[in-house]
Design a protein around this motif. Structure first.
Motif, PDB file in Angstrom:
ATOM      1  N   TYR A   2       0.869  -1.100   0.033  1.00 35.96           N
ATOM      2  CA  TYR A   2      -0.024   0.031  -0.063  1.00 35.96           C
ATOM      3  C   TYR A   2       0.799   1.047   0.158  1.00 35.96           C
ATOM      4  O   TYR A   2       1.952   1.312   0.679  1.00 35.96           O
ATOM      5  N   SER A   3       0.344   2.380  -0.839  1.00 34.93           N
ATOM      6  CA  SER A   3       1.219   3.562  -0.671  1.00 34.93           C
ATOM      7  C   SER A   3       0.406   4.413   0.461  1.00 34.93           C
ATOM      8  O   SER A   3      -0.458   3.920   0.903  1.00 34.93           O
ATOM      9  N   PHE A   4       1.091   5.615   0.769  1.00 34.51           N
ATOM     10  CA  PHE A   4       0.138   6.589   1.589  1.00 34.51           C
ATOM     11  C   PHE A   4      -0.927   6.985   1.128  1.00 34.51           C
ATOM     12  O   PHE A   4      -1.771   7.459   1.785  1.00 34.51           O
ATOM     13  N   ALA A   5      -1.420   7.154  -0.147  1.00 39.76           N
ATOM     14  CA  ALA A   5      -2.221   7.490  -0.731  1.00 39.76           C
ATOM     15  C   ALA A   5      -3.498   6.415  -0.289  1.00 39.76           C
ATOM     16  O   ALA A   5      -4.690   6.867  -0.229  1.00 39.76           O
ATOM     17  N   ASP A   6      -3.162   5.124  -0.410  1.00 35.16           N
ATOM     18  CA  ASP A   6      -3.904   3.957   0.125  1.00 35.16           C
ATOM     19  C   ASP A   6      -4.338   4.208   1.605  1.00 35.16           C
ATOM     20  O   ASP A   6      -5.461   3.682   2.257  1.00 35.16           O
ATOM     21  N   VAL A   7      -3.133   4.453   2.365  1.00 34.09           N
ATOM     22  CA  VAL A   7      -3.611   4.774   3.788  1.00 34.09           C
ATOM     23  C   VAL A   7      -4.646   5.913   4.047  1.00 34.09           C
ATOM     24  O   VAL A   7      -5.719   5.776   4.831  1.00 34.09           O
ATOM     25  N   ALA A   8      -4.338   6.979   3.263  1.00 33.03           N
ATOM     26  CA  ALA A   8      -5.416   7.924   3.263  1.00 33.03           C
ATOM     27  C   ALA A   8      -6.641   7.633   2.901  1.00 33.03           C
ATOM     28  O   ALA A   8      -7.798   7.998   3.584  1.00 33.03           O
ATOM     29  N   ALA A   9      -6.966   6.693   1.913  1.00 34.18           N
ATOM     30  CA  ALA A   9      -8.084   6.424   1.457  1.00 34.18           C
ATOM     31  C   ALA A   9      -8.826   5.538   2.488  1.00 34.18           C
ATOM     32  O   ALA A   9     -10.024   5.532   2.823  1.00 34.18           O
ATOM     33  N   ALA A  10      -8.118   4.756   3.100  1.00 33.85           N
ATOM     34  CA  ALA A  10      -8.557   3.817   4.230  1.00 33.85           C
ATOM     35  C   ALA A  10      -8.978   4.584   5.408  1.00 33.85           C
ATOM     36  O   ALA A  10     -10.018   4.423   5.963  1.00 33.85           O
ATOM     37  N   LEU A  11      -8.029   5.592   5.852  1.00 36.33           N
ATOM     38  CA  LEU A  11      -8.570   6.315   6.790  1.00 36.33           C
ATOM     39  C   LEU A  11      -9.988   7.145   6.651  1.00 36.33           C
ATOM     40  O   LEU A  11     -10.702   7.387   7.077  1.00 36.33           O
ATOM     41  N   ALA A  12      -9.969   7.690   5.251  1.00 37.16           N
ATOM     42  CA  ALA A  12     -11.231   8.337   4.703  1.00 37.16           C
ATOM     43  C   ALA A  12     -12.490   7.337   5.030  1.00 37.16           C
ATOM     44  O   ALA A  12     -13.378   7.859   5.381  1.00 37.16           O
ATOM     45  N   GLY A  13     -12.037   6.227   4.503  1.00 39.33           N
ATOM     46  CA  GLY A  13     -13.477   5.473   4.643  1.00 39.33           C
ATOM     47  C   GLY A  13     -13.752   5.065   5.943  1.00 39.33           C
ATOM     48  O   GLY A  13     -14.964   4.950   6.209  1.00 39.33           O
ATOM     49  N   ALA A  14     -12.652   4.743   6.768  1.00 35.48           N
ATOM     50  CA  ALA A  14     -13.094   4.550   8.000  1.00 35.48           C
ATOM     51  C   ALA A  14     -13.764   5.833   8.988  1.00 35.48           C
ATOM     52  O   ALA A  14     -14.698   5.690   9.632  1.00 35.48           O
ATOM     53  N   ALA A  15     -13.392   6.878   8.877  1.00 34.04           N
ATOM     54  CA  ALA A  15     -13.817   7.982   9.152  1.00 34.04           C
ATOM     55  C   ALA A  15     -14.870   8.883   8.630  1.00 34.04           C
ATOM     56  O   ALA A  15     -15.644   9.699   9.366  1.00 34.04           O
ATOM     57  N   GLY A  16     -15.377   8.645   7.435  1.00 34.18           N
ATOM     58  CA  GLY A  16     -16.437   9.057   6.611  1.00 34.18           C
ATOM     59  C   GLY A  16     -16.180  10.447   6.452  1.00 34.18           C
ATOM     60  O   GLY A  16     -17.068  11.319   6.398  1.00 34.18           O
ATOM     61  N   GLN A  17     -14.969  10.669   6.045  1.00 32.87           N
ATOM     62  CA  GLN A  17     -14.501  12.226   5.807  1.00 32.87           C
ATOM     63  C   GLN A  17     -13.215  12.089   4.787  1.00 32.87           C
ATOM     64  O   GLN A  17     -12.396  11.304   5.093  1.00 32.87           O
TER      65      GLN A  17
END
Length: 286
Positions: A202-217
């Motif tokens: 995973y890239s950090f863009a993938d990490v950001a997407a996973a965080l966005a999905g979990a946080a709903g923002q």
């Protein structure tokens, strides 16, 4: 009898949790610096051996009656490599039948930016030269470090790191500890090298997407220059050595050192390791 060094640390605890589920505690020993921190292990029947990687005499005492040793790599001290050598030498003197070591899954040790990691491969070479039967666990970067890289305010600030589009096949420390314990119990000591990684990089863009999905923002990853990152760390009062080592980790990520995927963790666990999306929910407590 199996001796786990660094037994009260994060990885040592994870290894022992699985060992205690699958074997008699009378077959387990724990090397610890502070006996009080090992009270829970002692209560479960684990033999506590007090000593340190610095103290050869204590290591000789700790190795008595031991057939298999797991050397969990030490910290970032200047003499960390010598500490590893001390443990290996003690195992050799004691006639230990198997020495296992927690190394690192990196693509090319010859081109590392983070020179701290070189000691892992120097330790591997020392083990191989010792003549002891061995098992090497080359572990990928723990998924558990993501909150340290992204910072506590990541939902407000986004991710701003000098890692380019580099990818990491993260795996949870607890799952690596479980897999290591499985190997220690089931494997013959046949000079085997295991590469433990997640099932996907995973890239950090993938990490950001996973965080966005979990946080709903929305959460955004912005690659920045190492100098910009260092200036920000300095402004927050982070010591120069810690900043330099962090940049070393991130530069190696940028250069693809942590991106290679191996199926061996899944094979030894008997299930797929936790995905990034699941891991982010666990680690950031969503």
């Amino acid at each position: 009898m199996i001796l786990i060094t660094g037994a009260t640390g994060h990885l040592g605890t994870a290894v022992l949790e699985t060992l205690l589920q699958k074997t008699d505690p009378s077959q387990l020993a724990a090397l610890v610096r502070d006996e009080q921190k090992a009270a829970g292990l002692k209560a479960q029947g684990v033999s506590i051996r007090v000593g340190s990687y610095h103290d050869s005499a204590s290591l000789d005492q700790a190795m008595r009656g031991i057939e298999k040793v797991l050397l969990i790599s030490g910290g970032g001290e200047d003499d960390a490599l010598q500490q590893h050598y001390n443990v290996i030498d003690a195992a050799q003197r004691a006639g230990v039948r198997c020495l296992a070591y927690t190394s690192r899954a990196l693509k090319d040790p010859a081109t590392l930016a983070n020179q701290l990691m070189e000691r892992h491969f120097q330790t591997e070479a020392y083990i191989q030269a010792s003549g002891l039967p061995y098992i090497l666990f080359r572990n990928i970067l723990y998924m558990d470090v993501l909150p340290l890289f992204t910072g506590p305010q990541v939902l407000e600030t986004g991710i701003n790191l000098p890692a380019g589009q580099g990818r990491v096949a993260y795996a949870l420390r607890s799952e690596m500890g479980e897999a290591i314990a499985n190997v220690l119990l089931e494997s013959s000591c046949d000079n085997r090298v295991y590469r433990f990684t997640g099932s996907e990089a995973y890239s950090f863009a993938d990490v950001a997407a996973a965080l966005a999905g979990a946080a709903g923002q929305p959460v955004r990853y912005t690659p920045i220059e190492a100098a910009t990152f260092a200036a920000g760390m300095q402004a927050r009062g982070v010591p120069e050595l810690a900043t330099r080592r962090t940049i070393g980790f991130l530069t190696d990520i940028k250069n693809g050192q942590e991106a290679e995927v191996s199926p061996e963790l899944e094979t030894v666990l008997g299930r797929p390791p936790m995905s990034l999306a699941e891991g982010v929910k666990l680690l950031y407590k969503f």
